[in-house]
Design an enzyme around this catalytic site. Structure first.
Site, PDB file in Angstrom:
ATOM      1  N   MET A   1     -23.937 -15.653 -14.193  1.00  0.00           N
ATOM      2  CA  MET A   1     -24.300 -14.622 -13.238  1.00  0.00           C
ATOM      3  C   MET A   1     -25.449 -13.786 -13.816  1.00  0.00           C
ATOM      4  SD  MET A   1     -20.639 -13.033 -12.356  1.00  0.00           S
ATOM      5  CE  MET A   1     -19.151 -14.069 -12.054  1.00  0.00           C
TER       6      MET A   1
ATOM      7  N   MET B   1     -24.348 -18.428 -10.579  1.00  0.00           N
ATOM      8  CA  MET B   1     -24.786 -17.585  -9.589  1.00  0.00           C
ATOM      9  C   MET B   1     -25.913 -16.699  -9.932  1.00  0.00           C
ATOM     10  SD  MET B   1     -20.665 -16.545  -9.182  1.00  0.00           S
ATOM     11  CE  MET B   1     -20.351 -17.567 -10.613  1.00  0.00           C
TER      12      MET B   1
ATOM     13  N   GLY C   1     -18.947 -13.025  -7.841  1.00  0.00           N
ATOM     14  CA  GLY C   1     -19.380 -11.920  -8.716  1.00  0.00           C
ATOM     15  C   GLY C   1     -18.094 -11.594  -9.698  1.00  0.00           C
ATOM     16  N   PHE C   2     -16.867 -11.669  -9.333  1.00  0.00           N
ATOM     17  CA  PHE C   2     -15.805 -11.235 -10.173  1.00  0.00           C
ATOM     18  C   PHE C   2     -14.663 -11.931 -10.133  1.00  0.00           C
ATOM     19  CE2 PHE C   2     -18.749  -7.685  -8.952  1.00  0.00           C
ATOM     20  CZ  PHE C   2     -18.884  -6.971  -9.943  1.00  0.00           C
ATOM     21  N   GLY C   3     -13.903 -12.082 -10.980  1.00  0.00           N
ATOM     22  CA  GLY C   3     -12.803 -12.486 -11.300  1.00  0.00           C
ATOM     23  C   GLY C   3     -11.530 -11.626 -10.719  1.00  0.00           C
TER      24      GLY C   3
ATOM     25  N   GLY D   1     -11.781 -19.154  -6.714  1.00  0.00           N
ATOM     26  CA  GLY D   1     -11.618 -17.979  -6.461  1.00  0.00           C
ATOM     27  C   GLY D   1     -10.123 -17.537  -6.159  1.00  0.00           C
TER      28      GLY D   1
ATOM     29  N   GLY E   1      -9.276 -18.673 -13.032  1.00  0.00           N
ATOM     30  CA  GLY E   1      -9.505 -17.756 -14.114  1.00  0.00           C
ATOM     31  C   GLY E   1      -8.531 -16.910 -14.504  1.00  0.00           C
ATOM     32  N   SER E   2      -8.236 -15.933 -13.755  1.00  0.00           N
ATOM     33  CA  SER E   2      -6.957 -14.859 -14.218  1.00  0.00           C
ATOM     34  C   SER E   2      -5.686 -15.684 -14.156  1.00  0.00           C
ATOM     35  CB  SER E   2      -7.196 -13.705 -13.178  1.00  0.00           C
ATOM     36  OG  SER E   2      -7.309 -14.080 -11.876  1.00  0.00           O
TER      37      SER E   2
HETATM   38  O1  LIG Z   1     -16.882 -17.735  -9.741  1.00  0.00           O
HETATM   39  C1  LIG Z   1     -16.237 -16.989  -9.633  1.00  0.00           C
HETATM   40  C2  LIG Z   1     -16.299 -15.475  -9.279  1.00  0.00           C
HETATM   41  O2  LIG Z   1     -17.582 -15.406  -8.887  1.00  0.00           O
HETATM   42  C3  LIG Z   1     -14.921 -17.333 -10.256  1.00  0.00           C
HETATM   43  O3  LIG Z   1     -14.972 -18.669 -11.030  1.00  0.00           O
HETATM   44  C4  LIG Z   1     -13.965 -16.611 -10.942  1.00  0.00           C
HETATM   45  O4  LIG Z   1     -14.148 -16.476 -12.139  1.00  0.00           O
HETATM   46  C5  LIG Z   1     -12.553 -16.943 -10.556  1.00  0.00           C
HETATM   47  O5  LIG Z   1     -11.775 -16.161 -11.066  1.00  0.00           O
HETATM   48  P1  LIG Z   1     -10.120 -15.789 -10.488  1.00  0.00           P
HETATM   49  O6  LIG Z   1     -10.573 -15.680  -8.804  1.00  0.00           O
HETATM   50  O7  LIG Z   1      -9.386 -17.163 -10.527  1.00  0.00           O
HETATM   51  O8  LIG Z   1      -9.599 -15.012 -11.384  1.00  0.00           O
HETATM   52 FE   LIG Z   2     -17.040 -19.770 -10.449  1.00  0.00          FE
END
Ligand SMILES: O=C(CO)[C@@H](O)[C@H](O)COP(=O)(O)O
Ligand SMILES: [Fe+2]
Length: 228
Positions: free
Chosen positions: A42, A73, A147-149, A181, A202-203
């Protein structure tokens, strides 16, 4: 459709002070091994967040044999994406909203030895880009605003997954369909039912006590839905 669902942990939710160890935690042979490691690049322009860039990806590539899936991104991917392919990333995904010439970009990425990925934000329709997608290997459907997890899954985007799946299954497109996401044990089944091949998490992986076990559990859950 790929034979077994692919799980791609996103290191956005990992501890950035020990990325090598965090990736190693999902790299042991067996069911706890990630299929790809998802790296979110990012630039604080295309998205309102800043993460890491090519030098870090180059180091990660040296530290693991798990294929690296780069999600760029960033503004001006036409200029910057090729470096990730040349460095050895397995798949390099650019955003259709940011690319000036996505067809040429796909050709360049493939020529540099990577799979070419195209991503659409939740509000971006797929239909205007179907011809472009013929040049791509993967389609990354964003199920949160990039942008964010740790955000909540937007189920409306599954219609785009169904469209892509139909086109891939009927031979009109040859694509790995990836979703990114809000994927966790509550949402992965609906995504699997819609026809996703590769699940970024991610999370749900790096927020778990045992990331490897989280990978195995998510894969099993997705596989169960796809065969039933
Ligand atoms: O590209 C992105 C966010 O922009 C993702 O790759 C997030 O990192 C996924 O995170 P989670 O929603 O699984 O926590
Ligand atoms: Fe991603």
């Amino acid at each position: 459709m790929v034979a077994s669902p692919l799980i791609a942990p996103s290191i956005l939710s990992a501890d950035f002070a020990k990325l090598g160890e965090e990736i190693a935690a999902v790299a042991h042979p067996g069911p706890t091994r990630a299929d790809w490691v998802h790296v979110d690049v990012m630039d604080a322009h295309f998205v309102p967040n800043l993460t890491l860039g090519l030098p870090v990806v180059q180091s990660l590539l040296k530290s693991t044999d798990v294929p690296i899936d780069c999600h760029l991104m960033i503004d001006d991917p036409d200029r910057w994406a090729i470096g990730y392919a040349e460095a050895g990333a397995y798949n390099v995904t650019v955003h259709v909203e940011a690319a000036a010439d996505p067809v040429m970009l796909a050709k360049n990425l493939r020529a540099a030895g990577a799979k070419a990925g195209l991503s659409v934000k939740p509000g971006t329709p797929l239909e205007p880009h179907l011809e472009t997608l013929k040049h791509y290997d993967t389609l990354l459907v964003m199920s949160v605003e990039p942008g964010f997890g740790g955000q909540s899954f937007i189920a409306d985007v599954l219609e785009k997954v169904r469209t892509a799946r139909r086109l891939a299954d009927t031979g009109h497109l040859k694509l790995i369909v990836e979703i990114d996401g809000g994927i966790n044990s509550d949402t992965i089944e609906q995504a699997a039912e819609a026809g996703v091949d590769c699940f970024v998490a991610g999370s749900a992986v790096y927020g778990a006590e045992d990331p490897g076990r989280a990978v195995a559990a998510l894969r099993e859950q997705a596989a169960r839905v796809r065969v039933s």
